[in-house]
Design an enzyme around this catalytic site. Structure first.
Site, mmCIF file in Angstrom:
data_model
loop_
_atom_site.group_PDB
_atom_site.id
_atom_site.type_symbol
_atom_site.label_atom_id
_atom_site.label_comp_id
_atom_site.label_asym_id
_atom_site.label_seq_id
_atom_site.Cartn_x
_atom_site.Cartn_y
_atom_site.Cartn_z
ATOM 1 N N GLY A 32 3.014 -56.780 -93.089
ATOM 2 C CA GLY A 32 3.681 -56.319 -91.855
ATOM 3 C C GLY A 32 2.496 -55.499 -90.892
ATOM 4 O O GLY A 32 1.566 -55.861 -91.075
ATOM 5 N N LEU A 34 2.222 -56.437 -87.774
ATOM 6 C CA LEU A 34 1.552 -57.560 -87.444
ATOM 7 C C LEU A 34 0.717 -57.448 -85.908
ATOM 8 O O LEU A 34 1.038 -56.699 -85.209
ATOM 9 C CB LEU A 34 2.636 -58.823 -87.085
ATOM 10 C CG LEU A 34 3.671 -58.933 -88.417
ATOM 11 C CD1 LEU A 34 4.608 -59.992 -87.895
ATOM 12 C CD2 LEU A 34 2.782 -59.728 -89.654
ATOM 13 N N HIS A 35 -0.275 -58.392 -86.091
ATOM 14 C CA HIS A 35 -1.194 -58.149 -84.802
ATOM 15 C C HIS A 35 -1.600 -59.796 -84.749
ATOM 16 O O HIS A 35 -1.191 -60.676 -85.465
ATOM 17 C CB HIS A 35 -2.857 -57.607 -85.184
ATOM 18 C CG HIS A 35 -3.083 -57.755 -86.359
ATOM 19 N ND1 HIS A 35 -3.800 -58.849 -86.704
ATOM 20 C CD2 HIS A 35 -3.304 -56.974 -87.766
ATOM 21 C CE1 HIS A 35 -4.310 -58.723 -88.209
ATOM 22 N NE2 HIS A 35 -4.094 -57.689 -88.524
ATOM 23 N N HIS A 38 -2.476 -62.185 -87.449
ATOM 24 C CA HIS A 38 -1.195 -62.694 -88.140
ATOM 25 C C HIS A 38 -0.513 -63.924 -87.070
ATOM 26 O O HIS A 38 -0.234 -64.922 -87.999
ATOM 27 C CB HIS A 38 -0.143 -61.672 -88.569
ATOM 28 C CG HIS A 38 -0.568 -60.667 -89.522
ATOM 29 N ND1 HIS A 38 -0.751 -59.209 -88.845
ATOM 30 C CD2 HIS A 38 -0.747 -60.606 -90.616
ATOM 31 C CE1 HIS A 38 -0.907 -58.584 -89.945
ATOM 32 N NE2 HIS A 38 -1.280 -59.489 -91.220
ATOM 33 N N GLN A 62 -1.087 -53.551 -105.167
ATOM 34 C CA GLN A 62 -2.524 -53.717 -104.928
ATOM 35 C C GLN A 62 -3.289 -52.276 -104.265
ATOM 36 O O GLN A 62 -4.324 -52.728 -103.957
ATOM 37 C CB GLN A 62 -2.334 -54.977 -103.902
ATOM 38 C CG GLN A 62 -1.875 -54.619 -102.340
ATOM 39 C CD GLN A 62 -1.858 -55.959 -101.812
ATOM 40 O OE1 GLN A 62 -0.973 -56.702 -102.183
ATOM 41 N NE2 GLN A 62 -2.686 -56.004 -100.703
ATOM 42 N N ASP A 151 -9.997 -61.127 -95.145
ATOM 43 C CA ASP A 151 -9.972 -60.973 -96.422
ATOM 44 C C ASP A 151 -10.583 -62.089 -97.215
ATOM 45 O O ASP A 151 -9.828 -62.796 -98.021
ATOM 46 C CB ASP A 151 -8.602 -60.573 -96.946
ATOM 47 C CG ASP A 151 -8.029 -59.309 -96.200
ATOM 48 O OD1 ASP A 151 -8.566 -58.237 -96.559
ATOM 49 O OD2 ASP A 151 -7.007 -59.589 -95.446
ATOM 50 N N SER A 186 -7.135 -55.845 -87.752
ATOM 51 C CA SER A 186 -6.659 -55.258 -89.243
ATOM 52 C C SER A 186 -5.573 -54.273 -88.923
ATOM 53 O O SER A 186 -5.787 -53.537 -87.994
ATOM 54 C CB SER A 186 -8.028 -54.728 -90.113
ATOM 55 O OG SER A 186 -7.254 -53.945 -90.844
HETATM 56 O O1 PAF Z 1 -3.538 -59.615 -97.030
HETATM 57 C C1 PAF Z 1 -2.400 -59.220 -97.257
HETATM 58 O O2 PAF Z 1 -1.871 -58.813 -96.118
HETATM 59 C C2 PAF Z 1 -1.868 -59.063 -98.568
HETATM 60 O O3 PAF Z 1 -2.868 -58.664 -99.422
HETATM 61 C C3 PAF Z 1 -0.923 -60.416 -99.314
HETATM 62 C C4 PAF Z 1 -1.747 -61.449 -99.225
HETATM 63 C C5 PAF Z 1 0.157 -60.177 -98.025
HETATM 64 C C6 PAF Z 1 -0.494 -59.713 -100.572
HETATM 65 O O4 PAF Z 1 0.167 -58.510 -100.553
#
Ligand code: PAF
Length: 279
Positions: A32, A34-35, A38, A62, A151, A186
């Site tokens: 989420g 979002l930019h 995305h 994570q 990433d 980001s």
């Molecule tokens: O890159 C991300 O936004 C996250 O690491 C992902 C791939 C959605 C997993 O939670």
């Protein structure tokens, strides 16, 4: 308004008519906030499949206990509008309880590729990413899933896991989207004060200059040391700046295979990562 599913049975039910019609599905997993990065994933997804599903799930597994899980930006209503405008067909936004019900125990360990670079500084991060991404892929079973090259290590971790587990899904990497000043987009950039942001611009500039020096045949060790000094001078607390083999992520001091510069560091309390192809 975009149709939304909040658990695995809803998401699968919503996709039944598509499956029956033989329609292809591309999937964009996100956390989420979002930019345009995305949105580039969504527009690439739309080019390659009839239907596009996006997920929004701020995955707790994570984040290490000292990281920004609680303050991570959450903007579900704005995100829904952006996805609808971009022509996304379905949003999957499960709760943490749905993804990790009581008794959940399985963890995917991606092996050595997850232990270098980010893995040194965030040792549990890629286990969390791999586990949630495999769950999402199996819940949605898309033909393809798209991930940003911002990433870069995450992209390679996911390719590794998908290959090892024989998941029949194409993993597509999409180039980094940058602001006009060069900063890679980001969701975490909102943490930067205007002054921090000025300092942060040294990161893409350093990657660009270091890549150019290496391409020009300068000594790689010296080019990296200069880059490191440049980042420190700008106020970065640098976790790493390294030249790696673009396929294995192993550190290299020769420039004979596709290579990539990867860097991470803190400006104040904000951790930034970025990378650039060298070649
Ligand atoms: O890159 C991300 O936004 C996250 O690491 C992902 C791939 C959605 C997993 O939670």
């Amino acid at each position: 308004m975009i149709p939304a599913a909040t658990n695995v049975s809803e998401v699968r039910t919503a996709m039944v008519p598509w499956r029956e019609a033989g329609e292809t599905v591309a999937f964009v997993p996100t956390m989420g906030a979002l930019h345009r990065g995305h949105m580039a994933l969504i527009s690439n997804a739309k080019k390659m499949a009839k239907r596009v599903v996006a997920s929004i799930f701020v995955n707790p597994t994570q984040f290490a206990p000292n990281e920004d899980l609680t303050k991570y930006p959450r903007r579900l209503e704005e995100d829904k509008k952006l996805l609808a405008e971009a022509g996304c067909d379905l949003l999957y936004a499960p709760s943490a309880e749905n993804m990790y019900p009581a008794g959940f125990a399985t963890v995917i360990d991606p092996g050595p590729i997850a232990t270098v670079l980010e893995g040194i500084f965030r040792p549990t991060h890629f286990r969390g990413v791999a586990t949630v991404v495999v769950k999402l892929l199996l819940q949605i079973l898309p033909d393809a899933a798209l991930f940003g090259e911002k990433d870069y290590q995450q992209l390679l971790v996911i390719r590794q896991v998908v290959r090892d587990l024989n998941l029949p899904i194409h993993i597509i990497g999409v180039p980094i989207v940058r602001d006009a000043d060069g900063l890679a987009l980001s969701s975490r950039n909102v943490y930067l004060s205007p002054a921090d942001r000025q300092h942060a611009l040294t990161l893409p500039r350093t990657l660009k200059e270091t890549a150019a020096a290496i391409q020009a045949g300068r000594d790689i060790g010296i080019a990296l040391a200069n880059g490191m000094a440049q980042l420190v001078d700008a106020g970065f607390s640098v976790d790493y700046l390294d030249l790696v083999n673009a396929a294995t992520l192993m550190s290299t001091r020769t420039f004979d295979a596709p290579a990539r510069l990867l860097a991470a560091g803190f400006i104040g309390t904000t951790r930034l990562i970025d990378n650039m192809e060298v070649g």
